[in-house]
Design a protein around this motif. Sequence first.
Motif, PDB file in Angstrom:
ATOM      1  N   MET A 193      33.419  -6.713 -57.761  1.00  0.00           N
ATOM      2  CA  MET A 193      32.430  -7.677 -58.213  1.00  0.00           C
ATOM      3  C   MET A 193      32.227  -8.703 -57.108  1.00  0.00           C
ATOM      4  SD  MET A 193      32.631 -10.059 -61.541  1.00  0.00           S
ATOM      5  CE  MET A 193      31.496 -11.350 -61.780  1.00  0.00           C
ATOM      6  N   SER A 194      31.000  -8.966 -56.775  1.00  0.00           N
ATOM      7  CA  SER A 194      30.721  -9.972 -55.748  1.00  0.00           C
ATOM      8  C   SER A 194      30.168 -11.232 -56.409  1.00  0.00           C
ATOM      9  CB  SER A 194      29.723  -9.437 -54.721  1.00  0.00           C
ATOM     10  OG  SER A 194      28.478  -9.221 -55.334  1.00  0.00           O
ATOM     11  N   LEU A 195      30.373 -12.308 -55.729  1.00  0.00           N
ATOM     12  CA  LEU A 195      29.920 -13.609 -56.231  1.00  0.00           C
ATOM     13  C   LEU A 195      28.474 -13.826 -55.811  1.00  0.00           C
ATOM     14  CD1 LEU A 195      30.612 -16.353 -57.543  1.00  0.00           C
ATOM     15  CD2 LEU A 195      31.366 -17.117 -55.307  1.00  0.00           C
ATOM     16  N   ALA A 196      27.631 -14.125 -56.756  1.00  0.00           N
ATOM     17  CA  ALA A 196      26.230 -14.418 -56.447  1.00  0.00           C
ATOM     18  C   ALA A 196      26.132 -15.900 -56.081  1.00  0.00           C
ATOM     19  CB  ALA A 196      25.343 -14.115 -57.640  1.00  0.00           C
ATOM     20  N   ILE A 197      25.735 -16.165 -54.871  1.00  0.00           N
ATOM     21  CA  ILE A 197      25.604 -17.544 -54.395  1.00  0.00           C
ATOM     22  C   ILE A 197      24.186 -18.008 -54.678  1.00  0.00           C
ATOM     23  CG2 ILE A 197      25.780 -19.079 -52.416  1.00  0.00           C
ATOM     24  CD1 ILE A 197      28.439 -17.793 -53.165  1.00  0.00           C
ATOM     25  N   LEU A 198      24.087 -18.998 -55.533  1.00  0.00           N
ATOM     26  CA  LEU A 198      22.782 -19.523 -55.913  1.00  0.00           C
ATOM     27  C   LEU A 198      22.612 -20.918 -55.319  1.00  0.00           C
ATOM     28  CD1 LEU A 198      22.853 -18.568 -59.697  1.00  0.00           C
ATOM     29  CD2 LEU A 198      21.773 -17.316 -57.831  1.00  0.00           C
TER      30      LEU A 198
END
Length: 107
Positions: A1-6
């Motif tokens: 799972m990758s972190l979505a950088i918003l």
Amino acid sequence: MSLAILSEPAPLAVNPDGVVRVGGTRVTLDTIVAAFKQGATAEEIVHRYPSLRLGDVYASIAYYLNHQQEVDAYLKQRQQQAQEIRQMNQVRFDPQGLARSVTGSQG
């Protein structure tokens, strides 16, 4: 799972009078920056102003650090406006005359 950088916008809004407020509260950016410059942590600022959210204070400080020249120019302009208003009020409402009228009515 990758972190979505918003990317989130700074929690700052300019009211109709041109005053920058933080996180939908009445607390101004001026207040946050002044406290930060005096050495207050974000947690201490939230403690002083409980209507603020910690994340909004950190984001406001980050905005200041990333846009220091622009924010300092804004703060300088606000200080000049405050000084002009004080001077106008001193002319319109002479504090010496007020003191005399108060002491004169005590007779």
